[in-house]
Design an enzyme around this catalytic site. Sequence first.
Site, short mmCIF file in Angstrom:
data_model
loop_
_atom_site.label_atom_id
_atom_site.label_comp_id
_atom_site.label_asym_id
_atom_site.label_seq_id
_atom_site.Cartn_x
_atom_site.Cartn_y
_atom_site.Cartn_z
N GLY A 110 3.46 -35.46 37.88
CA GLY A 110 4.24 -34.30 37.45
C GLY A 110 5.51 -34.27 38.27
N ARG A 111 5.35 -33.84 39.53
CA ARG A 111 6.49 -33.68 40.44
C ARG A 111 7.37 -34.93 40.54
NH1 ARG A 111 5.88 -30.22 44.96
NH2 ARG A 111 3.65 -30.47 44.63
N CYS A 121 12.90 -7.39 46.18
CA CYS A 121 12.64 -6.40 47.22
C CYS A 121 11.48 -6.85 48.10
CB CYS A 121 12.34 -5.05 46.57
SG CYS A 121 13.63 -4.56 45.45
#
Length: 436
Positions: free
Chosen positions: A291-292, A363
Amino acid sequence: MKTYAMREVNNELYLGNIRLSELVKDHPTPLYVYDEAGIEHKISQFRTHFTSKQFFCETIYASKAFLAPYLCQMLEKAGFGIDAVSLGDLYLIKKSGFPLAKVVFHGNNKSDEELQTAIKERVGLIVVDNLNELKRLMTFAEAVDYPIKTLFRVNPGISAHTHAYIETALLSSKFGESIYDWDKMHSLAKLYQESRNVKLLGFHAHIGSQINTPSSFVKSAQTMLNFMAKFQEETKMVLNTLNLGGGFGIKYLPKDKEIKLPEMLTKIVKTVEKGVKEKGLALRTLMIEPGRSLVGDSGFTLYRCGGTKQTFGHKNYVFIDGGMADNIRPALYQAKYTVGVANRFNQPLSNQALSYDIVGKCCESGDVIAKDVVLEQVEEGDTIIVFATGAYCYSMSMNYNGLTRGEVVFIKDDQIKVVIEKESLDQLVSTCVFGG
Ligand code: LLP
């Protein structure tokens, strides 16, 4: 850390013929950008080096790293398969026109609907995770009269020396059944032998992700071949397929060890060729599931700097217009990234340079993409580039704080192709029930 087709001209970064600081004028940030030539280069590395005269070598792209219809089309042209893990993956892959017969379907807790869909849509291979799933699959398979081809996922108990969250083959891992659990192995053999149309072609193992040690893959291959030989001997079942999963690492920082994919692939093939001969196995297909390593270092993210801040305690921040919502990896895995300013790249640092934390707009104090990055003074409007975000960033992105998922473009020479549009506010609230 540049991608395959990236270059720098007069301190400005270009991909193909596209100047990145110009690109962001017409495309919204945070913008995920892929170097199409870079992906093609990786594809050709797999095609060239993952090959054998003794058995078929099949590369199955692990789409959890990043999935888009355009990429499915590139993979189809390359003759690769795709690894999918959910109804959503199957839906997108099918809609892209990619043949489901070339899909390998994974998951440690597949729902009834997923199993039934995989059967109905004649997905190429189902990787069964456990005995309970095998029983459910067999029940659903009764409804059809064609063979359902499967691999069974086992856990070879190999440490991959990677982050604990992405280790998958320790004896405590949730995936597959242990190769040392012979009671279960005999039970599964019995179930398969009794089944009319659920076929066991072989076994699957995946030892983890972002692995930089070729020896881990060699050990996994050897362990799996030993296990398959023993399984055949004990059960008299003949197996023809071995899938060794993915996990090949990429470079995230200039100081990271160079990972030589061609050598790693050759080593795996040679190990399997030798083992197959020694054990007299009738292996017909060897699979891997990168994948990567296929997309990760061909992708990067561009942000607009909204400004900088120096706190009373002398901490310097660069504010980017994205962050943990488009790249959760630093917060989740303490992943490290290389950051630069695309419109003032590679200028020699002056004594005005500062050490910055590159922070997002969520946040959360943990919304930090990179810490202690030394850059020439950053200014509002600068184009900030974060390298090697092609895997597990868009696919793990989210809507926290009401942020919409970003646009994805593929670039080659002077062609810019939008492959995923920016999520709109209407799409963001499309599942909400208003006025009810
Ligand atoms: N095959 C199976 C069965 C997998 O579970 C995975 C990844 C792969 C192949 C592909 O592994 P790769 O070649 O991409 O390393 N979100 C984490 C990575 C999770 C990997 C999950 N499984 C991260 O961002 O590092």
